[in-house]
Design a protein around this motif. Structure first.
Motif, mmCIF file in Angstrom:
data_model
loop_
_atom_site.group_PDB
_atom_site.id
_atom_site.type_symbol
_atom_site.label_atom_id
_atom_site.label_comp_id
_atom_site.label_asym_id
_atom_site.label_seq_id
_atom_site.Cartn_x
_atom_site.Cartn_y
_atom_site.Cartn_z
ATOM 1 N N TYR A 144 -2.382 8.021 -9.825
ATOM 2 C CA TYR A 144 -3.045 7.060 -10.708
ATOM 3 C C TYR A 144 -3.909 6.086 -9.904
ATOM 4 C CZ TYR A 144 -3.820 3.190 -13.879
ATOM 5 O OH TYR A 144 -4.418 2.208 -14.624
ATOM 6 N N VAL A 145 -3.343 5.512 -8.845
ATOM 7 C CA VAL A 145 -4.099 4.577 -8.013
ATOM 8 C C VAL A 145 -5.342 5.260 -7.441
ATOM 9 C CG1 VAL A 145 -4.036 3.283 -5.838
ATOM 10 C CG2 VAL A 145 -2.140 3.094 -7.466
ATOM 11 N N LYS A 146 -5.166 6.495 -6.994
ATOM 12 C CA LYS A 146 -6.306 7.238 -6.444
ATOM 13 C C LYS A 146 -7.400 7.417 -7.497
ATOM 14 C CE LYS A 146 -7.541 11.637 -4.259
ATOM 15 N NZ LYS A 146 -7.060 12.989 -3.857
ATOM 16 N N PHE A 174 2.314 7.292 -9.562
ATOM 17 C CA PHE A 174 1.571 6.077 -9.241
ATOM 18 C C PHE A 174 0.511 6.363 -8.190
ATOM 19 C CE2 PHE A 174 2.137 1.286 -8.067
ATOM 20 C CZ PHE A 174 1.054 0.966 -8.860
ATOM 21 N N ASP A 175 0.834 7.224 -7.217
ATOM 22 C CA ASP A 175 -0.133 7.545 -6.169
ATOM 23 C C ASP A 175 -1.388 8.191 -6.731
ATOM 24 O OD1 ASP A 175 1.409 9.753 -6.914
ATOM 25 O OD2 ASP A 175 1.499 10.587 -4.892
ATOM 26 N N PHE A 220 1.730 1.937 -3.512
ATOM 27 C CA PHE A 220 0.558 2.483 -4.196
ATOM 28 C C PHE A 220 0.345 3.965 -3.864
ATOM 29 C CE2 PHE A 220 -1.759 -1.902 -4.315
ATOM 30 C CZ PHE A 220 -0.928 -2.304 -5.351
ATOM 31 N N ARG A 265 -9.199 4.091 -8.170
ATOM 32 C CA ARG A 265 -10.075 3.728 -7.050
ATOM 33 C C ARG A 265 -11.293 4.638 -6.970
ATOM 34 N NH1 ARG A 265 -5.356 2.123 -2.550
ATOM 35 N NH2 ARG A 265 -5.114 -0.036 -3.301
ATOM 36 N N GLU A 325 0.823 -1.208 0.000
ATOM 37 C CA GLU A 325 0.000 0.000 0.000
ATOM 38 C C GLU A 325 0.859 1.262 0.000
ATOM 39 O OE1 GLU A 325 -3.280 0.780 -0.343
ATOM 40 O OE2 GLU A 325 -3.395 -1.311 -0.980
ATOM 41 N N SER A 346 -1.674 4.456 -18.390
ATOM 42 C CA SER A 346 -1.410 4.107 -16.990
ATOM 43 C C SER A 346 0.028 4.500 -16.681
ATOM 44 C CB SER A 346 -1.612 2.604 -16.747
ATOM 45 O OG SER A 346 -0.500 1.859 -17.222
ATOM 46 N N PHE A 368 -1.641 -4.532 -9.463
ATOM 47 C CA PHE A 368 -2.750 -3.595 -9.290
ATOM 48 C C PHE A 368 -3.757 -3.725 -10.440
ATOM 49 C CE2 PHE A 368 -4.663 0.649 -9.899
ATOM 50 C CZ PHE A 368 -5.246 0.821 -8.652
ATOM 51 N N HIS A 369 -3.269 -3.792 -11.665
ATOM 52 C CA HIS A 369 -4.161 -3.907 -12.818
ATOM 53 C C HIS A 369 -4.925 -5.227 -12.812
ATOM 54 C CE1 HIS A 369 -2.386 -0.690 -15.754
ATOM 55 N NE2 HIS A 369 -3.139 -0.189 -14.811
ATOM 56 N N TRP A 419 -7.613 -5.291 -10.295
ATOM 57 C CA TRP A 419 -8.749 -4.472 -10.729
ATOM 58 C C TRP A 419 -9.590 -5.226 -11.760
ATOM 59 C CZ3 TRP A 419 -11.008 -2.544 -15.072
ATOM 60 C CH2 TRP A 419 -11.946 -1.521 -14.895
#
Length: 538
Positions: free
Chosen positions: A520-522, A517-518, A246, A525, A243, A436, A449-450, A453
């Protein structure tokens, strides 16, 4: 393999880092899954890239799976940067530990994939003529898998000065011994693969000619034994570290709080640069927080590295040829070296400058350049890189119901929603795709992560009785515009490199998502939590 069938819930293409985890994750969810791999073994890029000196160029503890704490703790890397044999052994260990091989079909190259709207399935064709069907097609081919093949005139007639000549590609090194000792060798290309191979080849070659069109910035790897304290620290709480990655910007996530260069005194700047040089690794891309967007900040780093090159290479003329001036540092892949520059101090190594002096042709006994010189060689090593982001999709020849391929619709650059799907291709998922963070983040965790998802999206579809999913056009356009907007100020966008798509009219598209990346992940989500905002389910 288990007894084969013709139809599956999921077909994954490529049995590298992404494909192996895809098989595990989808099977864990109760889906029938088949992974198709063109090579004779698993491992993806680490099956093929077995050239001398091949190794990963980010820390091994970052370049491994985090989905299983037990796996992380039980596999102990021997080096900070694992070599190709160790990386391949690790991936084979993963395949055996999780019993993945029975879901993988090797020596099976995908040559077509046709969407059939009637039964809402893809029909996947292979080079051997076998055909399979699936509800969901997942491209786990990676972005550095479709190699650039050599296209030099005369190559087919090359027999070598010793009449036993051969040529090989770093990207698809043969699974057999390639004799180097005592031979005259040419290496064409000085990107990451060439930089790793050149010093190792130089150790035993009778003579090595390095053909360089454009020098790249190369900084020390500072390789050594694994940092056991770091390995144990991560292993103590692998989910939390996962995490943490991420929630951090990118591949340099272990570096804390760099400042803008202008906020540092000259003495502070020099101290920071020297400290990073001593530490080694990709952190040279993040000495200052603004070096990716501010040319002056970037120049501080570039000038520092060029000064180091001049100190390491004894011949001043050769050193100057090895100093890059045509691009800011970090705007092409930063190469990590182990004795790369020192190789040019050897009597048996010659640097051939191709700037304004291209290779004219390959002759039966060697290489002829435009200035009329001829270099007799016995072995040619091509280190030419890859067709990134679009090459593997092009080769798979994926077509929608209108007969369009993905690449047809991407003529002016990739268009995706979150880098995972593209409009017009229902149930097609692209892992680590354009749009991405892809190659700009820790690749193994981007794959995880992908794939997580995608698995959750499929579960969502099953719960609600949906048969297809693809992006809404407006949502795709908004995301594509956002990807372009956040890349508009970076220096890398204006430099020729594999991350930039250049249109015929000169307009440029930076393909990965550069905001971090942070972020992007946000964003992913947030879309997911908002009932998969932007995705159209039917």
């Amino acid at each position: 393999m288990d007894k084969e069938q013709d139809s599956y819930d999921v077909i994954a293409v490529g049995a590298g880092i992404g494909g192996l985890y895809a098989v595990h994750r989808f099977r864990q969810q109760g889906l029938s899954v088949l992974c198709l791999e063109s090579a004779a073994g698993i491992g993806g890029v680490w099956y093929h890239n077995r050239y001398p000196g091949a190794r990963v160029d980010i820390d091994s503890v970052d370049y491994c799976y985090y989905f299983s704490p037990e796996l992380f703790r039980d596999w102990k890397w021997s080096e900070r940067y694992a070599s190709q044999p160790e990386l391949l052994a690790y991936l084979n260990h993963v395949a055996d530990r999780f019993d993945l091989r029975r879901h993988i079909r090797l020596n099976t190259r995908v040559t077509s994939a046709q969407w059939h709207p009637g039964d809402k399935r893809y029909e996947v064709g292979t080079e051997g003529g076998r055909r399979f069907r699936c509800r969901y097609l997942v491209m786990t081919t990676g972005q550095l898998s479709a190699a650039r093949d050599p296209e030099f005139p005369g190559l087919k007639d090359f027999k070598g000065a010793d009449s036993k000549g051969e040529w090989v590609q770093a990207s698809h090194w043969p699974d057999r011994p390639v004799r180097i000792a005592g031979r005259r060798v040419a290496v064409i290309g000085t990107g990451s693969s060439g930089v790793q191979a050149i010093p190792v080849i130089a150790e035993t070659a009778a003579h090595l000619y390095v053909f360089q069109r454009s020098p790249n910035f190369v900084v020390p790897a500072q390789n050594g034994p694994l940092d056991e304290a770091q390995w144990k620290q991560i292993g103590a709480n692998v989910p939390a570290e996962r995490e943490h990655v991420f929630a951090t910007p990118g591949a340099n996530h272990r570096r804390r709080g760099p400042r803008p260069a202008a906020e540092c005194t000259p003495e502070e700047r020099q101290a920071l640069l020297e400290a990073q040089w001593a530490a080694g690794g990709q952190g040279m891309n993040a000495v200052f927080s603004d070096q990716a967007v501010n040319k002056q900040a970037n120049d501080y780093v570039a000038d520092f590295v060029r000064a180091k090159i001049r100190k390491r290479v004894k011949d001043p003329a050769v050193a100057e040829l090895l100093c890059p001036y045509d691009h800011p540092i970090g705007t092409r892949r930063l190469c990590l070296d182990t004795h790369y520059y020192e190789a040019y101090n050897r009597d048996n190594v010659t640097l051939v400058n191709l700037r304004g002096n291209a290779i004219e042709r390959i002759t039966p006994t060697g290489i002829q350049t435009a200035d009329g010189r001829h270099y007799e060689v016995d072995l040619i090593v091509f280190a030419l890189g890859f067709h990134a982001f679009t090459g593997a999709l092009r080769d798979a020849n994926i077509k929608n119901e209108r007969g369009e391929t993905v690449v047809d619709l991407w003529k002016r650059g990739p268009q995706t929603l979150l880098g995972i799907q593209t409009r017009g291709f229902p149930n097609l998922f692209i892992v680590t795709g354009a749009g991405s963070t892809s190659v700009l983040a820790t690749m193994t965790l981007v794959n995880e992560f992908h794939i997580d998802w995608i698995a959750e999206c499929i579960a969502h579809m099953q719960r609600h009785g949906y048969k297809t999913v693809e992006p809404e056009l407006e949502a795709q356009n908004r995301w594509t515009e956002h990807v372009a907007e956040v890349a508009s100020k970076i220096l890398r966008r204006n430099v020729r490199n594999y991350m930039v798509h250049v249109n015929d009219d000169g307009s440029r598209v930076f393909m990965p998502y550069v905001a971090g990346f942070d972020k992007y992940v946000k964003a992913v989500r947030e879309h997911t939590a908002d009932s998969y905002r932007g995705f159209c389910f039917k």
